[in-house]
Motif scaffolding. Structure first.
Motif, PDB file in Angstrom:
ATOM      1  N   THR A 104       0.819  -1.209   0.000  1.00  8.91           N
ATOM      2  CA  THR A 104       0.000   0.000   0.000  1.00  8.91           C
ATOM      3  C   THR A 104       0.856   1.262   0.000  1.00  8.91           C
ATOM      4  OG1 THR A 104      -1.545  -1.271   1.333  1.00  8.91           O
ATOM      5  CG2 THR A 104      -1.981   1.077   1.133  1.00  8.91           C
ATOM      6  N   ARG A 105       1.979   1.204   0.718  1.00  8.77           N
ATOM      7  CA  ARG A 105       2.829   2.398   0.781  1.00  8.77           C
ATOM      8  C   ARG A 105       3.411   2.728  -0.579  1.00  8.77           C
ATOM      9  NH1 ARG A 105       6.981   1.098   5.389  1.00  8.77           N
ATOM     10  NH2 ARG A 105       6.946  -0.856   4.234  1.00  8.77           N
ATOM     11  N   THR A 106       3.766   1.699  -1.331  1.00  7.60           N
ATOM     12  CA  THR A 106       4.261   1.941  -2.684  1.00  7.60           C
ATOM     13  C   THR A 106       3.150   2.512  -3.554  1.00  7.60           C
ATOM     14  OG1 THR A 106       5.825   0.135  -2.468  1.00  7.60           O
ATOM     15  CG2 THR A 106       5.321   0.848  -4.690  1.00  7.60           C
ATOM     16  N   ALA A 107       1.953   1.984  -3.380  1.00  9.89           N
ATOM     17  CA  ALA A 107       0.844   2.434  -4.217  1.00  9.89           C
ATOM     18  C   ALA A 107       0.482   3.890  -3.938  1.00  9.89           C
ATOM     19  CB  ALA A 107      -0.368   1.529  -3.989  1.00  9.89           C
ATOM     20  N   THR A 108       0.558   4.287  -2.675  1.00 15.46           N
ATOM     21  CA  THR A 108       0.172   5.660  -2.348  1.00 15.46           C
ATOM     22  C   THR A 108       1.157   6.689  -2.888  1.00 15.46           C
ATOM     23  OG1 THR A 108       1.290   5.357  -0.229  1.00 15.46           O
ATOM     24  CG2 THR A 108      -1.114   5.062  -0.270  1.00 15.46           C
ATOM     25  N   ARG A 109       2.311   6.237  -3.319  1.00 15.81           N
ATOM     26  CA  ARG A 109       3.270   7.167  -3.913  1.00 15.81           C
ATOM     27  C   ARG A 109       2.909   7.476  -5.365  1.00 15.81           C
ATOM     28  NH1 ARG A 109       6.589   4.036  -0.419  1.00 15.81           N
ATOM     29  NH2 ARG A 109       7.817   5.346   0.981  1.00 15.81           N
ATOM     30  N   CYS A 110       1.986   6.704  -5.920  1.00 19.88           N
ATOM     31  CA  CYS A 110       1.548   6.962  -7.299  1.00 19.88           C
ATOM     32  C   CYS A 110       0.400   7.959  -7.286  1.00 19.88           C
ATOM     33  CB  CYS A 110       1.124   5.659  -7.959  1.00 19.88           C
ATOM     34  SG  CYS A 110       2.464   4.458  -8.086  1.00 19.88           S
ATOM     35  N   GLU A 111       0.069   8.447  -8.462  1.00 19.62           N
ATOM     36  CA  GLU A 111      -0.985   9.454  -8.545  1.00 19.62           C
ATOM     37  C   GLU A 111      -2.374   8.853  -8.414  1.00 19.62           C
ATOM     38  OE1 GLU A 111      -0.368  11.400 -12.250  1.00 19.62           O
ATOM     39  OE2 GLU A 111       1.785  11.298 -11.991  1.00 19.62           O
ATOM     40  N   ARG A 112      -2.493   7.620  -8.801  1.00 18.27           N
ATOM     41  CA  ARG A 112      -3.811   6.996  -8.816  1.00 18.27           C
ATOM     42  C   ARG A 112      -3.643   5.527  -8.482  1.00 18.27           C
ATOM     43  NH1 ARG A 112      -7.267   5.420 -13.329  1.00 18.27           N
ATOM     44  NH2 ARG A 112      -5.579   5.931 -14.767  1.00 18.27           N
ATOM     45  N   ILE A 113      -4.644   4.977  -7.802  1.00 19.50           N
ATOM     46  CA  ILE A 113      -4.583   3.569  -7.426  1.00 19.50           C
ATOM     47  C   ILE A 113      -5.772   2.849  -8.038  1.00 19.50           C
ATOM     48  CG2 ILE A 113      -4.647   1.922  -5.516  1.00 19.50           C
ATOM     49  CD1 ILE A 113      -3.338   3.962  -3.773  1.00 19.50           C
ATOM     50  N   VAL A 114      -5.483   1.747  -8.651  1.00 21.02           N
ATOM     51  CA  VAL A 114      -6.524   0.868  -9.161  1.00 21.02           C
ATOM     52  C   VAL A 114      -6.432  -0.427  -8.370  1.00 21.02           C
ATOM     53  CG1 VAL A 114      -7.350  -0.431 -11.145  1.00 21.02           C
ATOM     54  CG2 VAL A 114      -6.476   1.879 -11.453  1.00 21.02           C
ATOM     55  N   HIS A 115      -7.499  -0.755  -7.687  1.00 19.37           N
ATOM     56  CA  HIS A 115      -7.509  -1.978  -6.888  1.00 19.37           C
ATOM     57  C   HIS A 115      -7.886  -3.161  -7.778  1.00 19.37           C
ATOM     58  CE1 HIS A 115      -7.099  -0.223  -2.811  1.00 19.37           C
ATOM     59  NE2 HIS A 115      -7.545   0.855  -3.452  1.00 19.37           N
ATOM     60  N   LEU A 116      -7.143  -4.203  -7.626  1.00 21.10           N
ATOM     61  CA  LEU A 116      -7.428  -5.427  -8.370  1.00 21.10           C
ATOM     62  C   LEU A 116      -7.796  -6.504  -7.350  1.00 21.10           C
ATOM     63  CD1 LEU A 116      -7.360  -6.519 -11.292  1.00 21.10           C
ATOM     64  CD2 LEU A 116      -5.081  -7.385 -10.817  1.00 21.10           C
ATOM     65  N   VAL A 117      -9.038  -6.915  -7.403  1.00 24.66           N
ATOM     66  CA  VAL A 117      -9.541  -7.888  -6.433  1.00 24.66           C
ATOM     67  C   VAL A 117     -10.139  -9.056  -7.200  1.00 24.66           C
ATOM     68  CG1 VAL A 117     -11.096  -8.296  -4.496  1.00 24.66           C
ATOM     69  CG2 VAL A 117     -10.062  -6.040  -4.818  1.00 24.66           C
ATOM     70  N   ALA A 118      -9.529 -10.216  -7.023  1.00 22.00           N
ATOM     71  CA  ALA A 118     -10.036 -11.454  -7.636  1.00 22.00           C
ATOM     72  C   ALA A 118     -10.271 -11.279  -9.135  1.00 22.00           C
ATOM     73  CB  ALA A 118     -11.316 -11.907  -6.943  1.00 22.00           C
ATOM     74  N   GLY A 119      -9.300 -10.678  -9.780  1.00 19.48           N
ATOM     75  CA  GLY A 119      -9.381 -10.568 -11.223  1.00 19.48           C
ATOM     76  C   GLY A 119     -10.288  -9.483 -11.736  1.00 19.48           C
ATOM     77  N   ARG A 120     -10.715  -8.577 -10.868  1.00 18.80           N
ATOM     78  CA  ARG A 120     -11.569  -7.475 -11.299  1.00 18.80           C
ATOM     79  C   ARG A 120     -11.010  -6.173 -10.752  1.00 18.80           C
ATOM     80  NH1 ARG A 120     -16.774  -7.959 -13.062  1.00 18.80           N
ATOM     81  NH2 ARG A 120     -17.547 -10.060 -13.442  1.00 18.80           N
TER      82      ARG A 120
END
Lengths: 242, 287
Positions: B235-251
């Protein structure tokens, strides 16, 4: 993109052209190890191939009439340590070969190019070793032929024409390279060797032996009534009624 | 056939992989020019499969994939390979550097495979190593990096220590692991790709190193207009990006994420990439 690094038309991107001899030079560059551990492993492979090469070369060079079952078996037995050592050392280089292939793939090489360049070290050192071993036999065959007694199969084997040694050396070198590639193939990792290890388990062997013996005893008892011998009938008649 | 309405740099719609959709099911992702997007998902969520499909290594059973207005899903395998070589940059989680090559040579290798001459490739590799602030290690092979054997075994192809490791060459404070991570990013960016795919590019680095490397990556992505997609489960790596796309169970699941280190990274006037073709919104909305 052209060779000067400047951009050309967009359609040119679909047809990348590598510079001439780039793959060959890169393969040679990566084939020569720079680290001590990798260098030692490669030299061991070359020495093993050199050990395995002479019997193969002699089998290839010998006239067909001299290749009796005994002589071929003897030569193969003489080459067995070399074969085993070549397979063992080549298998030890499997990891470095796979890493080289993966590194090249990550750098943008296509699969075939990466595979070929990654296998260059194995082929180079196995080939060099086999070449050295075969060449040694080829160079000393006259001396060796004179040294062995006349009744020895080797005496007639070494009497071959000098020109026929070249194909034999070539085939031996190729066989060594192919053998090293096969021994270092990742396909061997897919074999479940523990299955064979379980077969060598002493307790399992004992249990299996006991089981077989028990079965044999039971089978013998069960098979007894099948023998309709007079003695058997007499035994049954003498058995007390239940 | 029509182009995506807002024409983002990378636009994937309805990706299904494999055919039964057990790994990826109707996944969509749109990334704009110079944008840094994190695909955040747990282990087994399909990140690697999504990266493989987006980068053209695997073929999705269904869906479309556009890059800079080109239909990648319609290209032949040969043209797709050539397109990947020229327009995509990839950073793998287990980056391998060949111990026989220096960092400059390894960085320039994608250019050499793309047909660029040796001198030009060396110049551009050195330029990119300079941009990632590791030009001091350009002439070193991975085993020659000081302390490499102790700190960054997983990054190099061979972890044997150097016979005579030179010291005092790298800039002070840069560890070999960070050097190799930056070199991996430089190797991926040396082609000046349209899209950079990075699978856990900062794994094993400290927060400070990650911050520094991410700052450089966002800077060069912004200046070259490269869309950066970071696949991570951190999560810490992701928050350094401008936008987060969550990938949950292939969606994919949309979730607006406030960026802690928010800086205006998108070029002014660039439309926000959305899959539905709606009007660009000032809010960064993930699909």
């Amino acid at each position: 993109m052209n060779t000067n690094g400047t951009l050309v038309a967009a359609d040119g991107y679909f047809e990348p052209r590598e510079t001439a001899w780039f793959r060959t030079r890169l393969a040679l560059r990566l084939a020569v190890p720079v680290e001590r551990g990798a260098r030692v492993a490669a030299l061991k492979l070359a020495a093993s191939a050199a050990l395995a090469a002479p019997p193969v070369t002699i089998v290839l060079i010998a006239p067909m009439a001299t290749l009796t079952l005994g002589s071929v078996t003897g030569l193969l037995a003489a080459g067995l340590p070399g074969f085993a050592a070549t397979a063992w050392t080549a298998a030890g280089l499997r990891e470095s070969r796979l890493l080289a292939t993966r590194g090249l793939r990550q750098a943008g090489a296509e699969q075939r190019t990466a595979w070929l360049i990654g296998a260059a070290r194995l082929c180079l050192f196995a080939g060099i070793g086999a070449l050295a071993g075969s060449a040694l036999v080829a160079l000393t065959h006259a001396t060796l032929g004179a040294a062995v007694p006349d009744y020895s199969p080797l005496h007639r084997m070494f009497a071959a024409n000098a020109l026929t040694w070249l194909p034999a050396i070539t085939v031996t070198t190729t066989l060594a390279a192919v053998g090293a590639l096969l021994a270092s193939s990742p396909l061997w990792e897919q074999i479940d060797w523990s299955r064979f290890a379980r077969g060598l388990n002493v307790r399992a062997l004992n249990a299996r032996t006991l089981h077989v013996r028990t079965l044999n005893v039971r089978t013998a008892r069960l098979d007894m009534p099948r023998f309709k011998t007079p003695l058997f009938r007499a035994m049954r008649r003498s058995r007390p009624p239940h | 056939m029509s182009l995506p309405s807002d024409n983002p740099m990378l636009d994937a719609r309805g990706l299904v992989f494999p055919a039964d959709g057990s790994v990826l099911n109707q996944v969509g992702l749109a990334v704009g020019e110079g944008e840094t997007v994190a695909v955040l998902g747990a282990q087994g969520a399909g990140k690697s499969a999504l990266m493989s499909c987006l980068s053209g290594e695997s073929i999705a059973a269904a869906g479309t994939l556009w890059t800079n207005g080109k239909p990648i899903h319609l290209l032949s395998p040969e043209r797709r390979r050539a397109f990947r070589l020229r327009h995509y940059g990839l950073v793998h989680q287990s980056t391998v550097f060949l111990p026989e090559l220096t960092l400059a040579q390894a960085t320039g290798l994608p250019l050499r495979f793309a047909g660029v001459g040796q001198r030009a490739a060396a110049q551009r590799a050195h330029t990119w190593l300079t941009r990632f602030e590791i030009e001091g290690a350009a002439h070193l092979r991975p085993p020659e990096l000081p302390g490499e054997a102790e700190s960054a075994n997983s990054l190099s192809a061979n972890s044997l220590p150097a016979e005579t490791p030179p010291t005092g060459i790298l800039p002070t404070g840069i560890l070999p692991a960070e050097t190799l991570r930056r070199a991996a990013l430089a190797r991926a960016m040396v082609n000046e790709p349209l899209v950079l795919f990075a699978d856990e590019p900062f794994i094993g680095l400290s927060d400070e190193s990650t911050d520094t490397t991410m700052r450089i990556l966002r800077s060069v992505a912004r200046s070259h207009g490269t869309a950066v997609i970071v696949f991570t489960r951190d999560t810490r790596t992701a928050t350094r990006c401008e936008r987060i796309v969550h990938l949950v169970a292939g969606r994919t699941a949309a979730e607006p994420v406030p960026v802690a280190t928010a800086t205006p990274v998108r070029p002014p006037g660039f439309p926000v990439a959305t899959s539905s073709g709606a009007k660009p919104s000032p809010a960064r909305v993930a699909r």
